[in-house]
Scaffold this motif. Structure first.
Motif, short mmCIF file in Angstrom:
data_model
loop_
_atom_site.label_atom_id
_atom_site.label_comp_id
_atom_site.label_asym_id
_atom_site.label_seq_id
_atom_site.Cartn_x
_atom_site.Cartn_y
_atom_site.Cartn_z
N ASN A 259 15.65 -5.11 41.70
CA ASN A 259 14.92 -3.95 42.21
C ASN A 259 13.43 -4.21 42.37
OD1 ASN A 259 17.18 -2.22 42.28
ND2 ASN A 259 17.04 -1.96 40.07
N GLU A 260 13.08 -5.48 42.44
CA GLU A 260 11.67 -5.84 42.49
C GLU A 260 10.99 -5.23 43.71
OE1 GLU A 260 8.89 -9.84 42.34
OE2 GLU A 260 11.04 -9.97 42.05
N GLN A 261 11.69 -5.12 44.82
CA GLN A 261 11.11 -4.53 46.03
C GLN A 261 11.26 -3.02 45.97
OE1 GLN A 261 9.42 -6.36 48.22
NE2 GLN A 261 9.85 -8.12 46.92
N THR A 262 10.37 -2.39 45.24
CA THR A 262 10.42 -0.94 45.12
C THR A 262 9.86 -0.28 46.38
OG1 THR A 262 8.28 -0.94 44.02
CG2 THR A 262 10.23 -1.00 42.61
N ILE A 263 10.20 0.99 46.55
CA ILE A 263 9.71 1.76 47.70
C ILE A 263 8.71 2.80 47.20
CG2 ILE A 263 10.37 3.31 49.57
CD1 ILE A 263 13.17 2.07 49.44
N LYS A 264 7.56 2.83 47.81
CA LYS A 264 6.55 3.81 47.42
C LYS A 264 6.85 5.16 48.08
CE LYS A 264 2.69 0.69 46.53
NZ LYS A 264 3.49 -0.56 46.56
N LYS A 265 6.88 6.20 47.27
CA LYS A 265 7.08 7.56 47.78
C LYS A 265 6.11 8.51 47.08
CE LYS A 265 11.82 7.35 49.50
NZ LYS A 265 13.14 8.03 49.55
N TYR A 266 6.07 9.75 47.59
CA TYR A 266 5.10 10.72 47.09
C TYR A 266 5.81 12.02 46.72
CZ TYR A 266 1.85 7.49 49.29
OH TYR A 266 1.16 6.36 49.65
N VAL A 267 5.35 12.64 45.65
CA VAL A 267 5.90 13.93 45.22
C VAL A 267 5.52 15.00 46.24
CG1 VAL A 267 5.84 15.69 43.41
CG2 VAL A 267 5.76 13.25 42.80
N ASN A 268 6.50 15.80 46.67
CA ASN A 268 6.25 16.80 47.72
C ASN A 268 6.41 18.24 47.23
OD1 ASN A 268 9.00 17.32 47.59
ND2 ASN A 268 9.49 16.09 49.38
#
Length: 281
Positions: free
Chosen positions: A81-90
């Motif tokens: 899972n090293e390639q994580t995805i950046k996301k934002y709290v909405n």
């Protein structure tokens, strides 16, 4: 002595039972045994790959480069899972939990716009890394980007809250009242947020003091709630609340003044400040 035998044995066996993981926190302590009381061998940088051998009671025996020792499991993530995805709290406040359901304990709450690293998503729950910790949040409250228009809307709402609150200046203080003409301190904040932001916050100052997202005094923004310990000894038990309006000032229903007033966040109030909470999205 037993621990040294165990390490020697692990060092000599084949690595067929090992798996690779990565470090999720800056400068993770590698220790001689599975206890924070034991000596630190060295520190491992965030993102480093380590070989995991067995896991036991929250600790893992690992091999980093040519050194073997113990680290705490919660600061490890699967290498795949090293390639994580950046996301934002909405959403205004999002519960960051220890497991993938509402039955798990809350680690902390995340405010809208907070950036997190998503490791994986299963059954509408996202496993994320935030502030060096691994936990879970509901996937529906994460977005791939920040809505800049919504950020502008938040600023406009903060301005409206302050303007509305100032329109109540001089209204009488009456304990347990919540408007429209008389207020106690938490009744005032509850009334303003209900009528302007359409947000129903808890009714008492103690409950409001743990609602929303924690904000330190140096990071206060207009419309944040500010909380104080104004009763008895200074033991950080919340007894008073107001709305921060910027420029080191806040507006509140003051029992000592007998009305809604604006006060400076200094001297008496600075000495009794407990914490701030951010309510707006």
């Amino acid at each position: 002595m037993e621990n040294n035998k165990f390490i020697s044995y692990i060092d000599e066996i084949a690595v067929t039972d090992e798996s690779s993981k990565k470090i999720t926190i800056d400068n993770l302590n590698l220790r001689k045994s599975s206890s924070t009381k034991d000596d630190i061998i060295l520190t491992i940088p965030k993102g480093a790959e380590v070989e995991i051998i067995p896991e036991n009671k929250g600790w893992s025996l690992i091999k980093y480069k040519d050194t073997i020792g113990f680290v705490y499991n919660k600061y490890l993530a699967d290498k795949k899972n090293e390639q994580t995805i950046k996301k934002y709290v909405n959403v205004a406040t999002l519960n960051f939990r220890s497991g993938p359901s509402t039955s798990y304990s809350i680690i902390s709450t995340l405010s809208k716009g907070t950036k997190v690293e998503v490791i994986s998503t299963t059954n509408n729950w996202s496993k994320i890394i935030y502030d060096g910790k691994i936990g879970y949040v509901s996937s529906e409250y994460l977005s791939k980007s920040i809505d800049l228009n919504d950020k502008t809307s938040t600023l406009e709402t903060a301005d409206k809250i302050i303007s509305y609150a100032k329109g109540l200046l001089g209204k009488k203080y009456v304990w347990a009242d919540e408007g429209p003409d008389t207020f106690d301190c938490s009744g005032f904040t509850w009334y303003v947020y209900k009528n302007v932001a359409k947000i129903s916050i808890p009714r008492t100052s103690k409950e409001q003091g743990v609602y929303g997202t924690y904000v330190s005094i140096k990071n206060l923004k207009p419309a944040d709630l500010v909380f104080f310990d104004t009763v008895g000894v200074k033991d950080n038990i919340i007894s008073h609340v107001g709305i921060y309006i910027g420029n080191n000032q806040f507006i509140h229903a003051s029992s000592s003044k007998g009305k809604v007033v604006i006060s400076n966040l200094e001297n008496y109030y600075l000495d009794r400040f407990v914490n701030g909470r951010r309510i707006l999205k």
